[in-house]
Structure formats: C-alpha cells, structure tokens
Design a protein around this motif. Sequence first.
Motif, mmCIF file in Angstrom:
data_model
loop_
_atom_site.group_PDB
_atom_site.id
_atom_site.type_symbol
_atom_site.label_atom_id
_atom_site.label_comp_id
_atom_site.label_asym_id
_atom_site.label_seq_id
_atom_site.Cartn_x
_atom_site.Cartn_y
_atom_site.Cartn_z
ATOM 1 N N SER A 95 7.335 5.336 -11.496
ATOM 2 C CA SER A 95 8.485 4.692 -12.123
ATOM 3 C C SER A 95 8.273 3.181 -12.167
ATOM 4 C CB SER A 95 9.745 5.016 -11.327
ATOM 5 O OG SER A 95 10.825 4.244 -11.777
ATOM 6 N N PRO A 96 8.501 2.563 -13.318
ATOM 7 C CA PRO A 96 8.350 1.100 -13.394
ATOM 8 C C PRO A 96 9.292 0.356 -12.448
ATOM 9 C CG PRO A 96 8.570 2.049 -15.595
ATOM 10 C CD PRO A 96 8.823 3.152 -14.611
ATOM 11 N N ILE A 97 10.442 0.916 -12.192
ATOM 12 C CA ILE A 97 11.378 0.235 -11.290
ATOM 13 C C ILE A 97 10.825 0.201 -9.865
ATOM 14 C CG2 ILE A 97 12.809 2.212 -10.656
ATOM 15 C CD1 ILE A 97 15.230 0.276 -11.009
ATOM 16 N N ASN A 98 10.036 1.202 -9.489
ATOM 17 C CA ASN A 98 9.403 1.193 -8.173
ATOM 18 C C ASN A 98 8.407 0.047 -8.079
ATOM 19 O OD1 ASN A 98 6.766 2.082 -6.606
ATOM 20 N ND2 ASN A 98 8.548 2.894 -5.521
ATOM 21 N N VAL A 133 0.834 -1.211 0.000
ATOM 22 C CA VAL A 133 0.000 0.000 0.000
ATOM 23 C C VAL A 133 0.863 1.253 0.000
ATOM 24 C CG1 VAL A 133 -1.648 1.323 1.393
ATOM 25 C CG2 VAL A 133 -1.997 -1.120 1.048
ATOM 26 N N ILE A 134 1.846 1.310 0.875
ATOM 27 C CA ILE A 134 2.716 2.495 0.946
ATOM 28 C C ILE A 134 3.566 2.609 -0.317
ATOM 29 C CG2 ILE A 134 4.669 3.534 2.164
ATOM 30 C CD1 ILE A 134 3.513 2.294 4.747
ATOM 31 N N GLY A 135 4.132 1.487 -0.751
ATOM 32 C CA GLY A 135 5.012 1.508 -1.916
ATOM 33 C C GLY A 135 4.328 1.972 -3.183
ATOM 34 N N LEU A 136 3.065 1.589 -3.364
ATOM 35 C CA LEU A 136 2.351 1.999 -4.566
ATOM 36 C C LEU A 136 1.773 3.412 -4.466
ATOM 37 C CD1 LEU A 136 0.575 -1.326 -5.563
ATOM 38 C CD2 LEU A 136 2.647 -0.303 -6.541
ATOM 39 N N ASN A 137 1.869 4.031 -3.294
ATOM 40 C CA ASN A 137 1.396 5.406 -3.114
ATOM 41 C C ASN A 137 2.528 6.407 -2.929
ATOM 42 O OD1 ASN A 137 -1.492 5.127 -3.291
ATOM 43 N ND2 ASN A 137 -1.356 3.964 -1.390
ATOM 44 N N LEU A 138 3.760 5.971 -3.109
ATOM 45 C CA LEU A 138 4.902 6.876 -3.008
ATOM 46 C C LEU A 138 4.973 7.782 -4.233
ATOM 47 C CD1 LEU A 138 7.659 4.415 -1.749
ATOM 48 C CD2 LEU A 138 6.526 6.203 -0.436
ATOM 49 N N PRO A 139 5.618 8.939 -4.107
ATOM 50 C CA PRO A 139 5.799 9.788 -5.291
ATOM 51 C C PRO A 139 6.579 9.082 -6.402
ATOM 52 C CG PRO A 139 6.343 11.010 -3.307
ATOM 53 C CD PRO A 139 6.085 9.591 -2.899
ATOM 54 N N SER A 140 7.408 8.137 -6.035
ATOM 55 C CA SER A 140 8.203 7.404 -7.031
ATOM 56 C C SER A 140 7.422 6.277 -7.690
ATOM 57 C CB SER A 140 9.458 6.837 -6.372
ATOM 58 O OG SER A 140 9.090 5.942 -5.347
ATOM 59 N N SER A 141 6.155 6.099 -7.345
ATOM 60 C CA SER A 141 5.392 4.945 -7.843
ATOM 61 C C SER A 141 5.085 5.020 -9.340
ATOM 62 C CB SER A 141 4.091 4.792 -7.060
ATOM 63 O OG SER A 141 3.246 5.895 -7.292
ATOM 64 N N ALA A 170 8.305 11.255 3.906
ATOM 65 C CA ALA A 170 8.161 10.423 5.103
ATOM 66 C C ALA A 170 7.647 9.035 4.724
ATOM 67 C CB ALA A 170 7.214 11.084 6.091
ATOM 68 N N GLY A 171 6.791 8.971 3.693
ATOM 69 C CA GLY A 171 6.301 7.672 3.233
ATOM 70 C C GLY A 171 7.427 6.783 2.739
ATOM 71 N N ALA A 172 8.392 7.389 2.030
ATOM 72 C CA ALA A 172 9.537 6.620 1.554
ATOM 73 C C ALA A 172 10.373 6.119 2.734
ATOM 74 C CB ALA A 172 10.393 7.464 0.611
ATOM 75 N N ALA A 173 10.509 6.951 3.763
ATOM 76 C CA ALA A 173 11.265 6.538 4.949
ATOM 77 C C ALA A 173 10.573 5.371 5.657
ATOM 78 C CB ALA A 173 11.441 7.714 5.902
ATOM 79 N N VAL A 174 9.238 5.446 5.770
ATOM 80 C CA VAL A 174 8.476 4.358 6.402
ATOM 81 C C VAL A 174 8.605 3.080 5.567
ATOM 82 C CG1 VAL A 174 6.131 3.577 6.979
ATOM 83 C CG2 VAL A 174 6.869 5.883 7.600
ATOM 84 N N TYR A 175 8.511 3.225 4.261
ATOM 85 C CA TYR A 175 8.639 2.088 3.347
ATOM 86 C C TYR A 175 9.998 1.402 3.518
ATOM 87 C CZ TYR A 175 9.022 -0.345 -1.165
ATOM 88 O OH TYR A 175 9.200 -1.286 -2.149
ATOM 89 N N LEU A 176 11.059 2.183 3.532
ATOM 90 C CA LEU A 176 12.407 1.614 3.685
ATOM 91 C C LEU A 176 12.596 0.985 5.060
ATOM 92 C CD1 LEU A 176 14.471 4.394 1.895
ATOM 93 C CD2 LEU A 176 13.830 2.157 0.993
#
Length: 154
Positions: A43-46, A33-41, A124-130
């Motif tokens: 990108s196909p690599i995301n 859920v978080i990964g697909l809602n990141l600003p980087s989502s 912050a979402g990217a930080a939580v994801y990582l």
Amino acid sequence: MSAPRVERIRTRLALTGLPLIGMALVFGIALVVIGLNLPSSRSPINVIGVMTAGIGAFCAVLSGLSLATARSCAQGEYVDVNGARLVRRLLGVWWGGAIFCVLVAWFAEVMALNVKTRPVPFTAGAAVYLALLGLLIVLGGVAFFTAHRVLRAG
C-alpha cells in the motif's frame, strides 16, 4: 555552583544522550526494515508511514545529539542558563516532531491494514513496528525530561 556538581551534570548529559543516539539509530533502521517488509507494504500509504517513521527516528537522534552536546552549557563552575534554556526548548521541538511523525505513521499503518479491496492481516511484525514507533516517543521524552531535570536553573 561547585565544579564537582557541574561535572556530574556534564556526565549525566553524556551518559543519557549518547545511548539515546544509538538506540534511535537502531530503532530507525529497524522501523524501515520491518515497515517495508510488512504485508501492508504494498500500500502506498504504508510507504508514506514508513518514511514518516524514519523522520521520527531522525528527531529522536537529534534529541540524543542535543542532549549530548548540551554538555557545553556546563563548564568549570558555571552553567550557561541561556544555553540550557535553548537546549530544553529544542528538545521540546524534537520530541513534538517525533510525536507528530509517530502519530502519522500509526495512522498510515492502521489505514493500510484496513484497505477495503484487499484486507491485510495484523501480524507480529506489525505489532513490533507499532511498538517501535511508541518507543520513539519514549526516547524523546527521556531526553526532554532529563534535560529539564539536569539543566534547571538553581
């Protein structure tokens, strides 16, 4: 081995394995859920990284499941040494798989953040994801070391 000690082994395996299953499921859902809602989502690599993170969460679920079902190696007054050895090896494989998947997902997220044509901010979402990715490694390690401590021979 005494029957009370074998029962403590069975209890320890269940009390560690079952919560690991639940946490891995929650972390896996949260990662997707978080990964697909990141600003980087965009990108196909995301997307590849998020799918790999889901596979890593599945490895963590399998670690908890293996630990919980390892109770069958301890029955009555005996511990099946060969079964315990197999469980310990299997947990090493699941943990190694989770580590590999987490490293791929971390790499994919960092690459998605560093796109030259369209830089993406670190949120912050990217930080939580990582951080959740790192917790998958911790869950696998807990299962691995619990099995090695509880199911050791002698």
